[in-house]
Design an enzyme around this catalytic site. Structure first.
Site, PDB file in Angstrom:
ATOM      1  N   ARG D 104       0.825  -1.216   0.000  1.00 13.60           N
ATOM      2  CA  ARG D 104       0.000   0.000   0.000  1.00 13.60           C
ATOM      3  C   ARG D 104       0.862   1.270   0.000  1.00 13.60           C
ATOM      4  NH1 ARG D 104      -3.455   0.090  -2.385  1.00 13.60           N
ATOM      5  NH2 ARG D 104      -2.675   2.031  -3.191  1.00 13.60           N
ATOM      6  N   LYS D 139       3.182  25.401  -3.755  1.00 16.33           N
ATOM      7  CA  LYS D 139       1.866  24.821  -3.398  1.00 16.33           C
ATOM      8  C   LYS D 139       1.944  23.293  -3.398  1.00 16.33           C
ATOM      9  CE  LYS D 139      -0.576  28.863  -5.157  1.00 16.33           C
ATOM     10  NZ  LYS D 139      -1.595  29.435  -6.066  1.00 16.33           N
ATOM     11  N   LYS D 171       6.678  40.404  -3.430  1.00 12.96           N
ATOM     12  CA  LYS D 171       5.326  40.329  -3.963  1.00 12.96           C
ATOM     13  C   LYS D 171       4.525  41.556  -3.531  1.00 12.96           C
ATOM     14  CE  LYS D 171       5.224  35.359  -4.463  1.00 12.96           C
ATOM     15  NZ  LYS D 171       4.460  34.140  -4.260  1.00 12.96           N
ATOM     16  N   GLU D 205       7.368  40.904  -8.296  1.00 12.64           N
ATOM     17  CA  GLU D 205       6.064  40.697  -8.921  1.00 12.64           C
ATOM     18  C   GLU D 205       5.458  42.024  -9.367  1.00 12.64           C
ATOM     19  OE1 GLU D 205       3.230  38.278  -6.660  1.00 12.64           O
ATOM     20  OE2 GLU D 205       1.648  39.708  -7.148  1.00 12.64           O
ATOM     21  N   ASP D 226       2.023  38.724 -12.967  1.00  6.37           N
ATOM     22  CA  ASP D 226       0.968  37.956 -12.310  1.00  6.37           C
ATOM     23  C   ASP D 226      -0.399  38.263 -12.894  1.00  6.37           C
ATOM     24  OD1 ASP D 226       0.209  36.058 -10.360  1.00  6.37           O
ATOM     25  OD2 ASP D 226      -0.645  37.693  -9.162  1.00  6.37           O
TER      26      ASP D 226
END
Lengths: 290, 290, 290, 290, 290, 290
Positions: D104, D139, D171, D205, D226
């Site tokens: 598993r 992420k 940012k 950014e 962005d």
């Protein structure tokens, strides 16, 4: 004043207790987590169920604190106190769920340590009036040595070296090894004294009286008299005559210890204090009213 | 086949043993490190000094292996074997320094686990011929639960749930909490069944016969009959009549256990197996010849 | 009441979160440490960017608390709540540097757990009105199983056994092994019942209807019906007729699950809940004004 | 040559895998430990059940090795290979009990990492012929970042900075903080260059074209564009004209990525690669004959 | 503002300090535990005994806090301040037992870090007026790199890459390896740029002037000029002419550093800052009155 | 025979070395991982660059072994050997990538420990012909105490107690605390002897000759003569006259140590051995041919 933090640091103690709680909790308390609301408050008494000397109540208190930091633990008797059956040792009050979560682990610690203190106190009582101090050995439960040595102190005993790095003890196997190397005891001790820090003491085991002279010549700080009869011990003590400390070991029981102590030895080491003390029966009685 | 790795993973076992060695070693073995050359070879026998059932020899072997990987450990009797006093259990051979370094820790494990196995075997023998299985409790030494449950198995016993996350046990304190919430047992069990995985079983404690009907209605898998006399137990077993498993606990001793078992209960749980078993006396005899 | 501490202890949760913060921080936040003064205060809203069921907000709160203990986290919706796109889930206020340091990790946890809860809720909705409960499997993210099983519960599902030590599941590979040993299922289950604690349940897998009779004879608590069509499932449920719980697995999707549930099985296990749930889009909007 | 040890040290990888095995094992494999003899040998094939790019087979191999060191794992396809449904990826042979114990966890790793590689390969294919490189983001799954970044590489992608300590990224929130401090971007970058090691690069950014001039003046190494439309991106790339690297982020999907890449940006970062890749279906087929 | 938490997380710092306290405490402070009551309060001054730049007082404060959380530590001078002999740096007040327990460890940290800051400040002073920044190397004390790099900053220096994963440095051994692979520097750098994140910079070592042209062609961000004379360095700086940053290393001492800096290099790295700085003499003076 | 395993267990040493490698490796060796094939073999010589006494070569060897287990490390000189500049100390051969990965950490250990051994040897040489032994103090690098005490031994010195739990040392602060409790030294020592294991020795500090009589009466094993002139030391030694060991500390330098030793003290403790020893310059020369 006996204090467990002289035996184990607060952080090490917390780790030990937290690990014990994790061991008992597994994947969570299936029963209480679902049946008992987080805000249900209760209280309980820690109580002896038979007579004995208590030790480890502070550890039990820490268990409850780690089980739920909102639990209040109030200790009513001192560590090392002799207690009656049914005596209230401490009170715990707070969230019932945490109280139940800590119950088993707290008692497991307190029962074991109190068992050790109780047995130690019996040995200490048996030698009262002699010069002998009752000390523990390295025959302790793996992982719990510091705590168990603390419990021996709580019971009125004293401690032997804690581990192999604390002091030199030359035992029969070492003597055999020296013989194979063709080195005598006097030379061996001289080598040790040269190599080791000046703060280290040396204890040497003998199991026959005729070994004592060489051990004294080598300059042992302590002589371990192993498996000797009281008569042999008395002869050994006379021969050593204060030139080294004397320790008796082997064949020590509650029946034999008084006779051994009467021989005049300084120290009697007893393995049973830590390897065979039955738990003292201690329970937790929940209050019917909050 | 009983196997300690069914109780504790190899890596966890190694960690436990390594920690025990570190605990005993402290800052190094002042005596052997200086007196015994690294290449001096010796051998020794692990031997009982009194009769009993042995367990934990494999752990002892691991201790020696971690003390010095060159040590060879050969086990001569199976885990769970009943042994005579003086019987040779295993042989260790290799560097003497490592052998001495591992000696105390190896014996500390073997003595404790064999003590548990020995006491368990006495309980199991006392109920032979009945349907009762002897099982352990959560009254174990903090940090050693897995090992001690293994030792109970080695002595012929069986195990209860390992921890609070294993199965539901509703005890008197939970019942009291339910009463304060105004929830009956039937509803409580229904809630649990709804919330918990379908694989979980539920055991409920009673200490009076008149509680049994409700517990059966709630659908307990097992009913814990606490602190009942043999006569009460017999009545309970009759009333339950196979609709749930039955477990007796409380007041169990080597004197009382046969009568308890004769009541027909399925399970008898005994805290003393793990909290009050005296160590089995096991020693290490060095060979005089290499 | 669903509570993540029933799945993972507070200390284990803290460790997991602290490790995640360390993983993201590396050698320190080069940008914020130098550009943002330690005393600059800010606030932000945690907000969904699409619709879904939220889970793990408490974990996100813990992330912020460990990133800077001065941060205040206020949760506005309950775990398991269904939310609109753009809904404010929580507010964070405090030192901006810590807020930025925690942002990514907090969202990484919340997005993943909410993704699982959202997908679970869809499966649960699809079987509404049947007796079937939707449960998870062991197909979870390594290291996050406890959390993910919690997220399944937050989404309205139930849990299967957590791990291999929780309950017995005899699958086809075990049956093949038994065949090679020449042991039948009835004998195998009897052996297991003898060896294992009385609290353990046994589930057995079948993939053909003709296997069911033996499994019932062996006394399985649950029968896993693997990769069967709804018609086969219905036949199996009829044959079993309440003598064991029934679980369907294999080929379960949002399209097929209603038909599977209609067969009357008690349990449907779905691997996709944890291995293929897309993250729920959740973001952090900094307030323009403090 | 892609190598997971460039992402995570062998010892850290072992720890991760060992922890995953422990998580799945719980208190031991109740089923296999008792039903399958330790010396029963078997073999199995790791096989895709749908098409995709595989990654993490080496991790799966390590799982089996840690589950039982006697297991032999032979990998038949390279990391990063595109595979057909039903293709045999690897063979495992050895003690059946360990094979089942590792199954598993091995699949959990391989399915997740292969899922990421498969999705990455789709993005990479979509931008083929442009100058754009597909890169990951932060992420990632808590605890698995290193592995997941490796899987992105296996799928043909490239990596962004690993964590907050790798490179400077200024940012919008940092810009807002600078505004509150009354410090311009040019001065802020100068401060950073003075304080930080000379090896550190700076990315800034922007979300509007009119911000680009200042960012170029400040001397950014990379400009993050962005949430811009392809047209805006094209304008930005023209304006920057090679004086800094360009990265597009926000609103990137398999549908939009080709148009974004056509704008001429150097880098496109895609969060979905790691937070929303469905698992690749991979199974383990036991051989019916040993 | 220099801040040690930019170099090491609070939790990692606590672990380091706690480990140092454990290392010094051993099995408990035999002397103070028994002689000094837990409630005896005292105070002491941390004071230089010779002139120097101080660093690590915050670490010393943390030592006292972890030794006994009731201790108050008040710092009187800023990190990086130049101090006179005998200057009071901080005051500690609280339980005397904890104060003595923390004394040695607190001073061990402060003396070492202040020694580094002091030596760094001497190098920085020696190059004042030139463009050169003094930076550290990876020649740090195992386990203390983060702290020592912080101390360099406290002394007015700057830092080089922290570790092998921070930036690319191609040294002579790598060049030799490339030669054996038959790959030129230009191709090698192109490969690296293709494989590595776009945030990574590349530094290349040369020890002869005739190597510079190829390094520039390959596009190094920084050129390390190893073991060159000031004259060679000046020639190198002229040839490079701002197309890459320049770093001098090798043969740097307090005697030679000014001449090296005068060559116009941007960076001078000095191993001695961390591997050979003598401790700054700092002591703890107990107040005679409480 | 000096052996580092008498100072630190093999497993603790491995942990220390592995942590140092991790510290230096960060997220992987960006340079070598990509430029140097895994199968490229090389060799290198560890070589002094200045004269000194070497220590820690075994640690360096372990670094290489942990960096890549295929590396062969051959040590050519014994620990504690005095070496010429340019002398080859050891050879390493094997995969070049691992060799480069281990280089810096191996040298960091060897340089520091050899620096300590070298300085110790200078002190030992300076007192040759007297009875004085040079010993270390607790002024060691946090985390490296065991290793550094080993290096002192390699340089021909001896060790003082390792930590606060090793032996009792009553210093001026303890005397002040006793005064506040109204307890004299004689009583204090009696209390300690009663409470502590019989294996513990007691050292008491004096800084005036008139304190000696009381210390002798109390029965100190060792008297620490702090900050005394050679003349005062000589007077103290005469007064003590062999009734206790004597230790000098304070104001000890390579210039003053001979005069101090000539006073007849048994022990001279020197903090500089571990807190201010400059690193011995040791380098790694890659072979141009494999």
């Amino acid at each position: 004043m006996i204090d467990i933090t002289h035996y184990i640091s607060r952080s090490a103690l917390r780790q030990l207790v937290a690990a014990a709680l994790d061991e008992d909790l597994g994947q969570g308390d299936l029963t209480s987590d679902l049946l008992i609301p987080d805000d249900l408050i209760g209280s309980a008494s820690v109580r002896t169920r038979s007579a004995g000397v208590v030790a480890g109540l502070g550890v039990a208190g820490l268990v409850f604190q780690l089980a739920d930091e909102r639990l209040q633990f109030e200790q009513h008797v001192a560590e090392g106190a002799a207690c009656e059956p049914g005596q209230e040792l401490a009170t715990v009050r707070g969230p019932l769920r945490g109280l139940l979560r800590g119950e088993r682990v707290a008692l497991n610690f307190a029962q074991r340590l109190s068992g050790i203190a109780t047995l130690t106190a019996q040995y200490v009582a048996a030698v009262r009036g002699t010069r002998a101090r009752i000390v523990d050995t390295r025959k302790t439960t793996p992982g719990l040595r510091a705590m168990e040595k603390y419990a021996v102190r709580a019971g009125g005993g004293r401690n032997h070296r804690r581990d192999l790095g604390d002091a030199v003890m030359i035992k029969d196997n070492h003597l055999a090894a020296l013989a194979r190397r063709g080195i005598g005891l006097v030379q061996a001790v001289a080598e040790l004294r040269d190599q080791l820090p000046h703060t280290v003491t040396i204890e040497i085991e003998v199991d026959r009286l005729d070994q004592i002279a060489e051990v004294l010549e080598a300059g042992a700080n302590t002589i371990l008299l192993d498996n000797m009869t009281p008569a042999q011990l008395r002869a050994a003590v006379e021969q050593i005559d204060g030139r080294a400390q004397t320790e008796a070991s082997g064949g020590v029981s509650l029946h034999s210890v008084a006779a051994i102590a009467a021989s005049g030895v300084d120290i009697i080491s007893v393995g049973a204090l830590t390897h065979s003390a039955p738990a003292l029966d201690i329970g937790l009685d929940m209050a019917t009213e909050d």
